[in-house]
Design a protein around this motif. Structure first.
Motif, PDB file in Angstrom:
ATOM      1  N   SER A  68       0.815  -1.225   0.000  1.00  0.00           N
ATOM      2  CA  SER A  68       0.000   0.000   0.000  1.00  0.00           C
ATOM      3  C   SER A  68       0.849   1.276   0.000  1.00  0.00           C
ATOM      4  N   SER A  69       0.531   2.183  -0.928  1.00  0.00           N
ATOM      5  CA  SER A  69       1.278   3.440  -1.044  1.00  0.00           C
ATOM      6  C   SER A  69       0.675   4.540  -0.187  1.00  0.00           C
ATOM      7  N   ARG A  72      -4.736   6.078  -1.898  1.00  0.00           N
ATOM      8  CA  ARG A  72      -6.194   6.090  -1.709  1.00  0.00           C
ATOM      9  C   ARG A  72      -6.559   7.004  -0.536  1.00  0.00           C
ATOM     10  N   LYS A 234     -12.289  -3.697   1.082  1.00  0.00           N
ATOM     11  CA  LYS A 234     -11.984  -5.106   0.837  1.00  0.00           C
ATOM     12  C   LYS A 234     -11.106  -5.193  -0.403  1.00  0.00           C
ATOM     13  N   ASN A 261     -12.321  -3.533  -3.938  1.00  0.00           N
ATOM     14  CA  ASN A 261     -11.422  -3.266  -5.070  1.00  0.00           C
ATOM     15  C   ASN A 261     -10.463  -4.416  -5.305  1.00  0.00           C
TER      16      ASN A 261
HETATM   17  C1  9Z3 Z   1      -7.799  -1.042   0.289  1.00  0.00           C
HETATM   18  O1  9Z3 Z   1      -8.406  -1.915  -0.266  1.00  0.00           O
HETATM   19  C2  9Z3 Z   1      -7.260   0.187  -0.428  1.00  0.00           C
HETATM   20  O2  9Z3 Z   1      -8.131   0.574  -1.447  1.00  0.00           O
HETATM   21  C3  9Z3 Z   1      -5.828  -0.052  -1.020  1.00  0.00           C
HETATM   22  C4  9Z3 Z   1      -5.357   1.256  -1.637  1.00  0.00           C
HETATM   23  C5  9Z3 Z   1      -4.878  -0.479   0.105  1.00  0.00           C
HETATM   24  C6  9Z3 Z   1      -5.894  -1.137  -2.092  1.00  0.00           C
HETATM   25  P1  9Z3 Z   1      -3.035   2.381  -2.096  1.00  0.00           P
HETATM   26  O3  9Z3 Z   1      -2.742   2.640  -0.639  1.00  0.00           O
HETATM   27  O4  9Z3 Z   1      -4.054   1.140  -2.187  1.00  0.00           O
HETATM   28  O5  9Z3 Z   1      -3.686   3.567  -2.768  1.00  0.00           O
HETATM   29  O6  9Z3 Z   1      -1.784   1.907  -2.825  1.00  0.00           O
HETATM   30  N1  9Z3 Z   1      -7.576  -1.094   1.631  1.00  0.00           N
HETATM   31  C7  9Z3 Z   1      -7.964  -2.180   2.497  1.00  0.00           C
HETATM   32  C8  9Z3 Z   1      -7.149  -3.402   2.299  1.00  0.00           C
HETATM   33  C9  9Z3 Z   1      -7.362  -4.461   3.336  1.00  0.00           C
HETATM   34  O7  9Z3 Z   1      -6.406  -4.937   3.842  1.00  0.00           O
HETATM   35  N2  9Z3 Z   1      -8.600  -4.803   3.687  1.00  0.00           N
HETATM   36  C10 9Z3 Z   1      -8.880  -5.955   4.557  1.00  0.00           C
HETATM   37  C11 9Z3 Z   1      -9.330  -7.101   3.713  1.00  0.00           C
HETATM   38  O8  9Z3 Z   1      -9.436  -6.948   2.479  1.00  0.00           O
HETATM   39  C12 9Z3 Z   1     -10.027  -5.688   5.503  1.00  0.00           C
HETATM   40  S1  9Z3 Z   1      -9.882  -4.275   6.444  1.00  0.00           S
HETATM   41  O9  9Z3 Z   1      -9.581  -8.174   4.279  1.00  0.00           O
END
Ligand code: 9Z3
Length: 315
Positions: A68-69, A72, A234, A261
């Motif tokens: 993650s950068s 978002r 998610k 996403n």
């Molecule tokens: C996300 O899904 C964000 O949209 C991103 C954004 C991390 C993909 P960037 O920082 O990317 O712009 O490079 N965040 C949540 C990711 C996550 O770990 N969610 C958990 C899951 O999917 C639940 S909280 O289980």
């Protein structure tokens, strides 16, 4: 990412994860920020952003991190500010930051010039597009006290600071929004099982067993800020399971929405899933040409949903 795992009560969190020394100061800061803005009727959003670091040794040389950068979270913060929200920006140290994100990756020394025959240093505006406009907006936001910045690096810091923030913001009731965009590790090594010193390569190949990180969304929604408007994210790499996983998260935690996403397409396509609806947000070619960002669409969708939520549940 896994959905199971036992949600910790506040006390269990303290036992498993080291409490950062500044947690009380941060709680006070957020409480004062919330009280100031809440009294004026302004909505407050807590944005989490960036990835967490999971140490492998207590005197940490090595750690697990993720992709993650923070883009978002940082760009969303700007759109929430434009929509009139005050923003608590809980982000990974050195991840992208609102406004400054536009110039990340640019070498500071390449942006400056020394004026001939004098000691004055001036900015080369060609290297920093729109800098005057961006700087003006940033300074206005700072002057109005609308952006509170809190940093984390490790998973432990993230968990404790989120808990502190949630409790401090809970007094705002439905006026508070949680926008949990950080990419939080699902796995960690408990302190009791972590080697103190640097793991020696002379011992041969490394095998580690990691425990499940407790799902913090559960106590956040049930106990810490039960009247707030809560959005989780998610992330999947397999698009075919994305919506099922998002619905599953909504069923499990009973919060208000999931932004779903896929890693590779996350800059141009997301689905906002609520118990009743499913909205696909897509950037068109025209949007891309005009440099519209997907976060503008996400924030617009969610601020409208937040208004409806507040109307229904007056704080
Ligand atoms: C996300 O899904 C964000 O949209 C991103 C954004 C991390 C993909 P960037 O920082 O990317 O712009 O490079 N965040 C949540 C990711 C996550 O770990 N969610 C958990 C899951 O999917 C639940 S909280 O289980």
């Amino acid at each position: 990412m896994a959905e199971s795992g036992v949600a910790p009560a506040g006390g269990e969190l303290d036992e498993e994860f080291a409490v950062p020394s500044h947690v009380d100061d941060v709680t006070e800061q957020i409480a004062a920020f919330a009280a100031g803005h809440g009294a004026g009727g302004r909505r407050v959003v807590l944005i989490t952003s960036g990835g967490t670091k999971v140490p492998l040794e207590s005197r940490t040389v090595r750690f697990l991190d993720n992709f993650s950068s923070g883009r978002r979270g940082a760009s969303s913060a700007e759109y929430f500010l434009d929509a009139g929200y005050a923003v608590v920006f809980l982000h990974r140290h050195r991840s992208l930051y609102p406004y400054a994100r536009m110039y990340s990756g640019i070498n500071l020394l390449d942006t400056l010039q020394i004026k001939r025959d004098c000691d004055q240093v001036v900015v080369n505006q060609q290297v920093l597009p729109n800098i005057a406009k961006v700087l003006q907006r940033y300074q206005q936001v700072k002057e109005d006290g609308l952006l509170l910045s809190i940093e984390f690096s490790t998973l432990s810091e993230y968990l404790h600071l989120l808990k502190a923030a949630a409790q401090a913001l809970s007094k705002l009731g439905s006026q508070a929004m949680f926008y949990l965009a950080a990419a939080v590790s699902d796995f960690y090594i408990p302190a009791s099982e972590m080697p103190e010193h640097k793991i020696q390569s002379s011992n041969g190949p490394l095998q580690i067993t990691m425990e499940m990180v407790p799902k913090i969304l559960s106590p956040l929604v049930k106990d810490w800020a039960p009247r707030a408007f809560v959005i989780s994210f998610k992330l999947e790499t397999d698009a075919s399971i994305l919506l099922d996983r998002a619905r599953n998260a909504l069923d499990t935690y009973s919060h208000q929405a999931v932004v779903a996403n896929v890693l590779d397409t996350r800059r141009g396509y997301v689905v906002v899933v609520t118990p009743e609806t499913q909205a696909e947000l897509i950037l068109t070619d025209e949007d891309v040409r005009k440099e519209v960002e997907i976060e503008e669409l996400i924030v617009s969708n969610l601020t409208a949903a937040h208004s409806q939520f507040m109307n229904k549940h007056q704080s």
